[in-house]
Design a protein around this motif. Structure first.
Motif, PDB file in Angstrom:
ATOM      1  N   ARG A  57       5.321  24.617  -7.769  1.00 50.88           N
ATOM      2  CA  ARG A  57       5.419  23.166  -7.963  1.00 50.88           C
ATOM      3  C   ARG A  57       6.519  22.577  -7.083  1.00 50.88           C
ATOM      4  O   ARG A  57       6.358  21.498  -6.504  1.00 50.88           O
ATOM      5  CB  ARG A  57       5.682  22.829  -9.435  1.00 50.88           C
ATOM      6  N   GLU A  58       7.653  23.269  -6.974  1.00 50.95           N
ATOM      7  CA  GLU A  58       8.726  22.788  -6.107  1.00 50.95           C
ATOM      8  C   GLU A  58       8.289  22.772  -4.642  1.00 50.95           C
ATOM      9  O   GLU A  58       8.604  21.838  -3.899  1.00 50.95           O
ATOM     10  CB  GLU A  58       9.970  23.669  -6.280  1.00 50.95           C
ATOM     11  N   VAL A  59       7.568  23.788  -4.248  1.00 49.24           N
ATOM     12  CA  VAL A  59       7.104  23.870  -2.863  1.00 49.24           C
ATOM     13  C   VAL A  59       6.104  22.759  -2.571  1.00 49.24           C
ATOM     14  O   VAL A  59       6.196  22.065  -1.549  1.00 49.24           O
ATOM     15  CB  VAL A  59       6.485  25.254  -2.584  1.00 49.24           C
ATOM     16  N   VAL A  60       5.137  22.593  -3.452  1.00 45.89           N
ATOM     17  CA  VAL A  60       4.137  21.551  -3.246  1.00 45.89           C
ATOM     18  C   VAL A  60       4.790  20.166  -3.264  1.00 45.89           C
ATOM     19  O   VAL A  60       4.483  19.304  -2.432  1.00 45.89           O
ATOM     20  CB  VAL A  60       3.023  21.658  -4.305  1.00 45.89           C
TER      21      VAL A  60
ATOM     22  N   GLU B 212      -1.193  19.826 -10.238  1.00 40.97           N
ATOM     23  CA  GLU B 212      -1.792  20.537 -11.377  1.00 40.97           C
ATOM     24  C   GLU B 212      -2.072  21.990 -11.013  1.00 40.97           C
ATOM     25  O   GLU B 212      -1.806  22.910 -11.809  1.00 40.97           O
ATOM     26  CB  GLU B 212      -3.089  19.836 -11.794  1.00 40.97           C
ATOM     27  N   GLU B 213      -2.598  22.219  -9.812  1.00 38.98           N
ATOM     28  CA  GLU B 213      -2.863  23.587  -9.380  1.00 38.98           C
ATOM     29  C   GLU B 213      -1.568  24.370  -9.205  1.00 38.98           C
ATOM     30  O   GLU B 213      -1.512  25.578  -9.485  1.00 38.98           O
ATOM     31  CB  GLU B 213      -3.660  23.576  -8.073  1.00 38.98           C
ATOM     32  N   ALA B 214      -0.517  23.702  -8.749  1.00 36.21           N
ATOM     33  CA  ALA B 214       0.773  24.374  -8.589  1.00 36.21           C
ATOM     34  C   ALA B 214       1.324  24.820  -9.934  1.00 36.21           C
ATOM     35  O   ALA B 214       1.880  25.922 -10.060  1.00 36.21           O
ATOM     36  CB  ALA B 214       1.755  23.442  -7.887  1.00 36.21           C
ATOM     37  N   ALA B 215       1.176  23.974 -10.955  1.00 37.73           N
ATOM     38  CA  ALA B 215       1.639  24.351 -12.297  1.00 37.73           C
ATOM     39  C   ALA B 215       0.885  25.582 -12.804  1.00 37.73           C
ATOM     40  O   ALA B 215       1.471  26.495 -13.401  1.00 37.73           O
ATOM     41  CB  ALA B 215       1.465  23.178 -13.253  1.00 37.73           C
ATOM     42  N   LYS B 216      -0.424  25.634 -12.547  1.00 40.39           N
ATOM     43  CA  LYS B 216      -1.217  26.799 -12.940  1.00 40.39           C
ATOM     44  C   LYS B 216      -0.800  28.038 -12.150  1.00 40.39           C
ATOM     45  O   LYS B 216      -0.768  29.157 -12.693  1.00 40.39           O
ATOM     46  CB  LYS B 216      -2.702  26.515 -12.729  1.00 40.39           C
TER      47      LYS B 216
ATOM     48  N   GLY C  96       0.440  29.807  -3.961  1.00 37.87           N
ATOM     49  CA  GLY C  96       1.356  28.683  -4.075  1.00 37.87           C
ATOM     50  C   GLY C  96       1.599  27.903  -2.807  1.00 37.87           C
ATOM     51  O   GLY C  96       2.312  26.895  -2.831  1.00 37.87           O
ATOM     52  N   LEU C  97       1.011  28.324  -1.685  1.00 36.57           N
ATOM     53  CA  LEU C  97       1.237  27.611  -0.422  1.00 36.57           C
ATOM     54  C   LEU C  97       0.313  26.405  -0.307  1.00 36.57           C
ATOM     55  O   LEU C  97      -0.898  26.531  -0.489  1.00 36.57           O
ATOM     56  CB  LEU C  97       0.997  28.540   0.769  1.00 36.57           C
ATOM     57  N   PRO C  98       0.857  25.234   0.018  1.00 34.95           N
ATOM     58  CA  PRO C  98       0.000  24.050   0.185  1.00 34.95           C
ATOM     59  C   PRO C  98      -0.697  24.058   1.536  1.00 34.95           C
ATOM     60  O   PRO C  98      -0.130  24.489   2.549  1.00 34.95           O
ATOM     61  CB  PRO C  98       1.000  22.890   0.101  1.00 34.95           C
ATOM     62  N   VAL C  99      -1.938  23.578   1.565  1.00 33.11           N
ATOM     63  CA  VAL C  99      -2.676  23.481   2.819  1.00 33.11           C
ATOM     64  C   VAL C  99      -3.609  22.279   2.761  1.00 33.11           C
ATOM     65  O   VAL C  99      -4.250  22.021   1.744  1.00 33.11           O
ATOM     66  CB  VAL C  99      -3.471  24.775   3.117  1.00 33.11           C
ATOM     67  N   ALA C 100      -3.630  21.531   3.859  1.00 36.15           N
ATOM     68  CA  ALA C 100      -4.607  20.452   4.032  1.00 36.15           C
ATOM     69  C   ALA C 100      -5.675  20.962   4.983  1.00 36.15           C
ATOM     70  O   ALA C 100      -5.358  21.482   6.054  1.00 36.15           O
ATOM     71  CB  ALA C 100      -3.933  19.196   4.593  1.00 36.15           C
ATOM     72  N   HIS C 101      -6.933  20.849   4.603  1.00 44.26           N
ATOM     73  CA  HIS C 101      -8.034  21.433   5.361  1.00 44.26           C
ATOM     74  C   HIS C 101      -8.551  20.459   6.415  1.00 44.26           C
ATOM     75  O   HIS C 101      -8.553  19.239   6.222  1.00 44.26           O
ATOM     76  CB  HIS C 101      -9.173  21.823   4.416  1.00 44.26           C
ATOM     77  N   LYS C 102      -9.021  21.017   7.508  1.00 44.73           N
ATOM     78  CA  LYS C 102      -9.603  20.212   8.579  1.00 44.73           C
ATOM     79  C   LYS C 102     -10.766  19.387   8.035  1.00 44.73           C
ATOM     80  O   LYS C 102     -11.591  19.899   7.281  1.00 44.73           O
ATOM     81  CB  LYS C 102     -10.073  21.122   9.714  1.00 44.73           C
TER      82      LYS C 102
ATOM     83  N   GLY D 207      -4.973  32.054  -3.001  1.00 46.94           N
ATOM     84  CA  GLY D 207      -3.894  31.392  -3.722  1.00 46.94           C
ATOM     85  C   GLY D 207      -3.387  30.114  -3.111  1.00 46.94           C
ATOM     86  O   GLY D 207      -2.488  29.474  -3.674  1.00 46.94           O
ATOM     87  N   ALA D 208      -3.923  29.708  -1.953  1.00 50.07           N
ATOM     88  CA  ALA D 208      -3.482  28.461  -1.340  1.00 50.07           C
ATOM     89  C   ALA D 208      -3.904  27.266  -2.192  1.00 50.07           C
ATOM     90  O   ALA D 208      -4.937  27.302  -2.874  1.00 50.07           O
ATOM     91  CB  ALA D 208      -4.055  28.321   0.067  1.00 50.07           C
ATOM     92  N   ILE D 209      -3.106  26.218  -2.150  1.00 54.92           N
ATOM     93  CA  ILE D 209      -3.337  25.016  -2.954  1.00 54.92           C
ATOM     94  C   ILE D 209      -3.715  23.861  -2.031  1.00 54.92           C
ATOM     95  O   ILE D 209      -2.956  23.495  -1.128  1.00 54.92           O
ATOM     96  CB  ILE D 209      -2.081  24.659  -3.760  1.00 54.92           C
ATOM     97  N   THR D 210      -4.877  23.295  -2.238  1.00 57.46           N
ATOM     98  CA  THR D 210      -5.357  22.192  -1.409  1.00 57.46           C
ATOM     99  C   THR D 210      -4.564  20.927  -1.707  1.00 57.46           C
ATOM    100  O   THR D 210      -4.462  20.504  -2.861  1.00 57.46           O
ATOM    101  CB  THR D 210      -6.848  21.936  -1.665  1.00 57.46           C
ATOM    102  N   ILE D 211      -4.009  20.317  -0.643  1.00 58.76           N
ATOM    103  CA  ILE D 211      -3.288  19.057  -0.822  1.00 58.76           C
ATOM    104  C   ILE D 211      -3.995  17.890  -0.144  1.00 58.76           C
ATOM    105  O   ILE D 211      -3.637  16.732  -0.377  1.00 58.76           O
ATOM    106  CB  ILE D 211      -1.837  19.149  -0.297  1.00 58.76           C
ATOM    107  N   GLY D 212      -5.018  18.170   0.693  1.00 57.31           N
ATOM    108  CA  GLY D 212      -5.722  17.070   1.339  1.00 57.31           C
ATOM    109  C   GLY D 212      -6.512  17.538   2.542  1.00 57.31           C
ATOM    110  O   GLY D 212      -6.886  18.709   2.655  1.00 57.31           O
ATOM    111  N   LYS D 213      -6.765  16.597   3.465  1.00 57.43           N
ATOM    112  CA  LYS D 213      -7.560  16.848   4.661  1.00 57.43           C
ATOM    113  C   LYS D 213      -6.791  16.365   5.900  1.00 57.43           C
ATOM    114  O   LYS D 213      -6.042  15.385   5.831  1.00 57.43           O
ATOM    115  CB  LYS D 213      -8.911  16.121   4.585  1.00 57.43           C
ATOM    116  N   THR D 214      -7.033  17.037   7.033  1.00 51.97           N
ATOM    117  CA  THR D 214      -6.368  16.662   8.279  1.00 51.97           C
ATOM    118  C   THR D 214      -7.353  15.965   9.221  1.00 51.97           C
ATOM    119  O   THR D 214      -8.537  16.269   9.239  1.00 51.97           O
ATOM    120  CB  THR D 214      -5.761  17.885   8.974  1.00 51.97           C
ATOM    121  N   ASN D 215      -6.814  15.086  10.032  1.00 45.25           N
ATOM    122  CA  ASN D 215      -7.620  14.209  10.873  1.00 45.25           C
ATOM    123  C   ASN D 215      -8.294  14.951  12.026  1.00 45.25           C
ATOM    124  O   ASN D 215      -7.774  15.962  12.524  1.00 45.25           O
ATOM    125  CB  ASN D 215      -6.751  13.086  11.442  1.00 45.25           C
TER     126      ASN D 215
END
Length: 491
Positions: free
Chosen positions: A30-33, A60-64, A80-86, A122-130
């Protein structure tokens, strides 16, 4: 200092270090995200790299993810690593636009295989990249979200088609990224943003769903700020899958091995212009000149040499046009008025192809394969520029000329990358230098067919000797900062 009080320290740690710290519970997911979401809030308005954000879902996914660690459960290498997908990769329940107004409101009901594998690790989706419209070209601009700006100079292009991913990595908005590469879309934005991008061997990263599952000109692959983090991401993305008929059988776990190796004695070929096949701006070659001394100092034998790439241009342009028509021909029939002129042109080029045209491309590619194979019997690596130009004016559709040579289409300036695509060899873009104006320049490291690990090890040795990728962009340094109390109030 507690890492939470220093979000830059979290946002610019390597993915390998960050994942290890989460597993040891030295810092929470959660701190990382949260730190990365705050970095996005602070820096993204200037660069426009992340275009769809799912902050609440990510938290929410980070808390889990943190809860799973309490019971000492077995977790994946990216836990726990955040990633935004293409934004070319489908994400279930999250808008995926392909950078096109035609698909501006599209919400897929399933993940692309690369997204599935990242999340399973284990990666956590945070969004999408342009991306550029429909992923076409190495300049990230579209009518849905506008342009992604280069964080080293906001008036310049971030490259593409994984331009949003490259800029987001450079700005500390995510530690790893997924991307795809037909004519340079993992390598050009890596070069333009001073990060690392790998075009893997065809079949190394399986793709599904895929309209052309037997095709080899387009591949999926990883980006990150270090070669080690690219290898870590590849260890998750690579490996066989029954849904992908060309998937290589080698397990992805081999890329999790240490990259440190003795490169002394490697035979290295250097060709700044691929034997005169491509023009290259002088500031690119000047920025890369010290790289040769680095490889020499590492104990390599460096010589001027280049494989015979005859026919590679026709192979690439034929296969790309065929692929574009296959993927988007029906869309053109229904929505021509909503598509950019370059997109329409490339699809129509595919429609002009005949059976003999496709057959000739296959014959040329067979000959090309064997000439390149024989070249790598004499050399272990081939070095050349990733891009023929430095990041260009963001207002341009594409560079009008390279070293005085006119560029007639939006693809011409990418030859130093796309000719290598036609060979089927793995190719790495690694940070190598800067122009006097502070613009990044990447070195392209190419190895023999399917020798992805050898390419990564050579790139790692170069990276460790130069540390060029550690130079942070002005967009990060000059963004409006929040105080620690303000950040805590938003968590």
């Amino acid at each position: 200092m507690n890492p939470v009080d220093d979000p830059d320290e979290l946002c610019f740690r390597s993915a390998a270090e960050l994942a290890a710290a989460i597993r040891r519970r030295e810092v929470s997911a959660r701190e990382v995200v949260t730190a990365h979401l705050e970095q996005i809030e602070r820096v993204n308005p200037a660069v426009n790299a992340i275009v769809t954000l799912v902050a609440d879902q990510a938290l929410e996914e980070a808390a889990k993810a943190d809860a799973r660690l309490v019971g000492c459960a077995e977790v994946g290498p990216l836990h726990g690593l955040p990633v935004a997908h293409k934004d070319l990769h489908d994400t279930a329940g999250i808008r995926t636009t392909y950078g096109s107004p035609i698909f501006a409101d599209r919400v897929p009901d399933r993940d692309h295989l690369v997204v599935e594998r990242l999340r399973n690790a284990g990666a956590i989706t945070i969004g999408k990249t342009n991306v550029p419209e429909l992923g076409m070209g190495s300049h990230t601009v579209n009518k849905v979200f506008g342009p992604t700006r280069n964080p080293y100079d906001l008036s310049r292009s971030a490259g593409g088609s994984s331009g949003g991913a490259g800029a987001a990595l450079a700005c500390g908005m995510q530690p790893i990224a997924d991307g795809s590469d037909t004519g340079g879309s993992l390598r050009n934005p890596a070069s333009f943003n001073n990060v690392v991008g790998l075009r893997p061997s065809p079949g190394r990263v399986p793709s599904w769903p895929d309209r052309a599952p037997w095709g080899q000109i387009s591949v999926k692959g990883p980006m990150a700020r270090t070669v080690e983090d690219v290898a870590l991401t590849l260890s998750v993305l690579a490996g066989p899958d029954g849904r992908s008929p060309l998937a290589l059988e080698t397990p992805g776990s081999v890329f999790a091995w240490p990259l440190d190796s003795d490169v002394r004695g490697l035979r290295v070929a250097w060709s700044p212009d691929l034997g005169g096949a491509v023009p290259v701006d002088a500031e690119v070659t000047a920025a890369l000149a010290p790289a040769l001394d680095v490889f020499t100092d590492l104990g390599c034998v460096v010589e001027d040499a280049c494989p015979d790439l005859s026919g590679a241009d026709e192979v690439f342009l034929t296969e790309r046009a065929w692929q574009m028509e296959l993927a988007y021909g029906a869309v053109l029939d229904r929505h021509r008025d909503q598509m950019a002129a370059d997109v329409v042109w490339n699809i129509e080029e595919g429609r002009r192809l005949t059976g003999p045209d496709l057959g000739r491309a296959q014959l040329l590619r067979a000959d090309l394969y064997h000439r390149v194979r024989e070249f790598f019997e004499a050399y272990d690596l081939l070095l050349l520029p990733v891009s023929q130009v430095v990041p260009f004016d963001i207002r341009l559709a594409h560079p009008a000329a390279v070293d005085g040579t006119p560029m007639e289409t939006y693809l011409d300036w990418m030859r130093s990358a796309y000719l290598i695509s036609a060979t089927g060899c793995p190719a790495l873009s690694v940070p190598a230098g800067f122009t006097p104006q502070g613009l990044p320049v990447g070195l392209q490291v190419i190895g023999p067919h399917r020798q992805d690990l050898a390419v990564l090890r050579a790139g790692h040795a170069f990276e460790q000797a130069t540390r060029t990728g550690e130079r942070r962009p002005p967009a990060v340094l000059s963004g409006p900062a929040l105080t620690t109390s303000e950040k805590r109030s938003r968590s």
